[in-house]
Design a protein around this motif. Structure first.
Motif: not given
Length: 333
Positions: A136, A139, A143, A167, A183, A185, A212, A214
């Motif tokens: 996390s 990430q 970002h 990711m 998350l 990803i 997300s 991602d």
């Protein structure tokens, strides 16, 4: 449409050198790019005699600089030993050099023995249970998306590049699948390590996926050992070196890949023969038609359209031929 990618542990064949092996990794990446493979990922292993890929970040940079369009990434960075900020900055740097081509695959593995792990962490005893939090934070650093109350909100990972690496979480169970899904990803399932939990893990990932920054939708691939030759018989012959290598790895012996002749000279006891049989479930071995049929069957079971192929056999030219036959069977180009 089936997509194929490569996972390379940079295995060192008996009689070869780490220097030659690393150059072969570059060569294989260039060849598989021309054959139409989608990604080329390199692993991270430590304190082993037979695997040359100890620093995926450095190897990724070398491969990406010598190829043109194939995505290049890690399979995976062993995050529990490292700082999420440093990992994020390493991969932002790679992304800056090679925009929209870098994959950041993250693994939960301790990286080896307790002594090896402590050497990696400079003696700091870090918990593997922190892995979801660390992913996390990677990430968040990539970002700049930490919530206002996060202690690292004011820490900006650099360089401030326009695109971010893609990711992925590497996993062997529903636990890893949940981490990736929560998350938003990508999730890579390691069939080449554990062929028993794939359907449950991949299903859990898709059911729990949350969009997300991602990714707006689930992304999966499955990593599997593949040995392909002109005939089933030739493939079985090539597989003897991988059979012996896997036994050596599991027993903590010299992990250089043995030749077929060396593998044949070994007398196996009943326990070893049973282990070889069990390990074959981690692999697909055969002619192009045989391999294609088995991968398509596995694709239907897993509801997955991308396989990451790992081929750890002694002869490098036979390895190249295996990837070429596979690409032709699936009409990658």
């Amino acid at each position: 449409m089936m997509q194929l990618s490569v996972l390379d542990q940079a295995p060192i064949s008996r009689g070869s050198s780490p220097e030659e092996t690393l150059q072969n990794t570059i060569k294989l990446a260039q060849i598989t790019e021309k054959l139409g493979y989608k990604r080329y990922w390199v692993a991270e292993h430590h304190n082993t005699s037979g695997l040359a890929s100890t620093s995926p970040e450095i190897l990724i940079g070398q491969i990406a600089a010598r190829t043109n369009k194939i995505r290049v990434g890690s399979g995976g960075v062993l995050l529990p030993q490292y700082s999420p900020l440093k990992v994020a900055e390493n991969f932002k740097m790679l992304e800056g050099f090679h925009p929209n081509r870098i994959d950041l695959g993250l693994g939960r593995s301790p990286g080896g023995s307790q002594a090896t792990r402590l050497a990696l962490t400079d003696g700091l005893k870090k918990s593997l249970s922190s892995f979801p939090r660390q992913v996390s934070e990677v990430q968040g650093f990539l970002h700049h998306s930490f919530p206002e109350d996060h202690p690292y909100r004011m820490v900006k990972a650099g360089p401030k590049v326009k695109s971010q690496p893609e990711m992925w979480v590497l996993g062997l169970s529903e636990r890893g699948a949940k981490n990736a899904a929560n998350l938003g990803i990508g999730f890579t399932y390691g069939h080449f390590i554990n062929p028993d939990n794939g359907e449950e893990a991949l299903s859990t990932y898709r059911e729990r996926f949350r969009p997300s920054l991602d990714s707006s939708k689930p992304k999966t691939n499955v990593c599997i050992f593949v040995i392909c030759a002109d005939t089933d018989r030739e493939a079985e012959e090539l597989a003897l070196s991988q059979d012996r290598w896997l036994l050596n790895v599991e027993k903590g012996r010299d992990t250089k890949v043995p030749s077929i002749e060396e593998a044949k000279s070994k007398q196996y006891n009943d326990e070893e023969l049973e282990k070889i049989k069990k390990n074959r479930k981690r692999a697909v071995i055969g002619s192009p038609d045989t391999v294609k049929s088995k991968l398509l069957e596995l694709s239907r079971r897993y509801n997955n359209e991308e396989f990451m192929v790992i081929t750890n056999i002694y002869d490098f030219e036979a390895k190249i031929h295996s990837y070429r036959l596979l690409a032709q069977a699936f009409h990658l180009k």
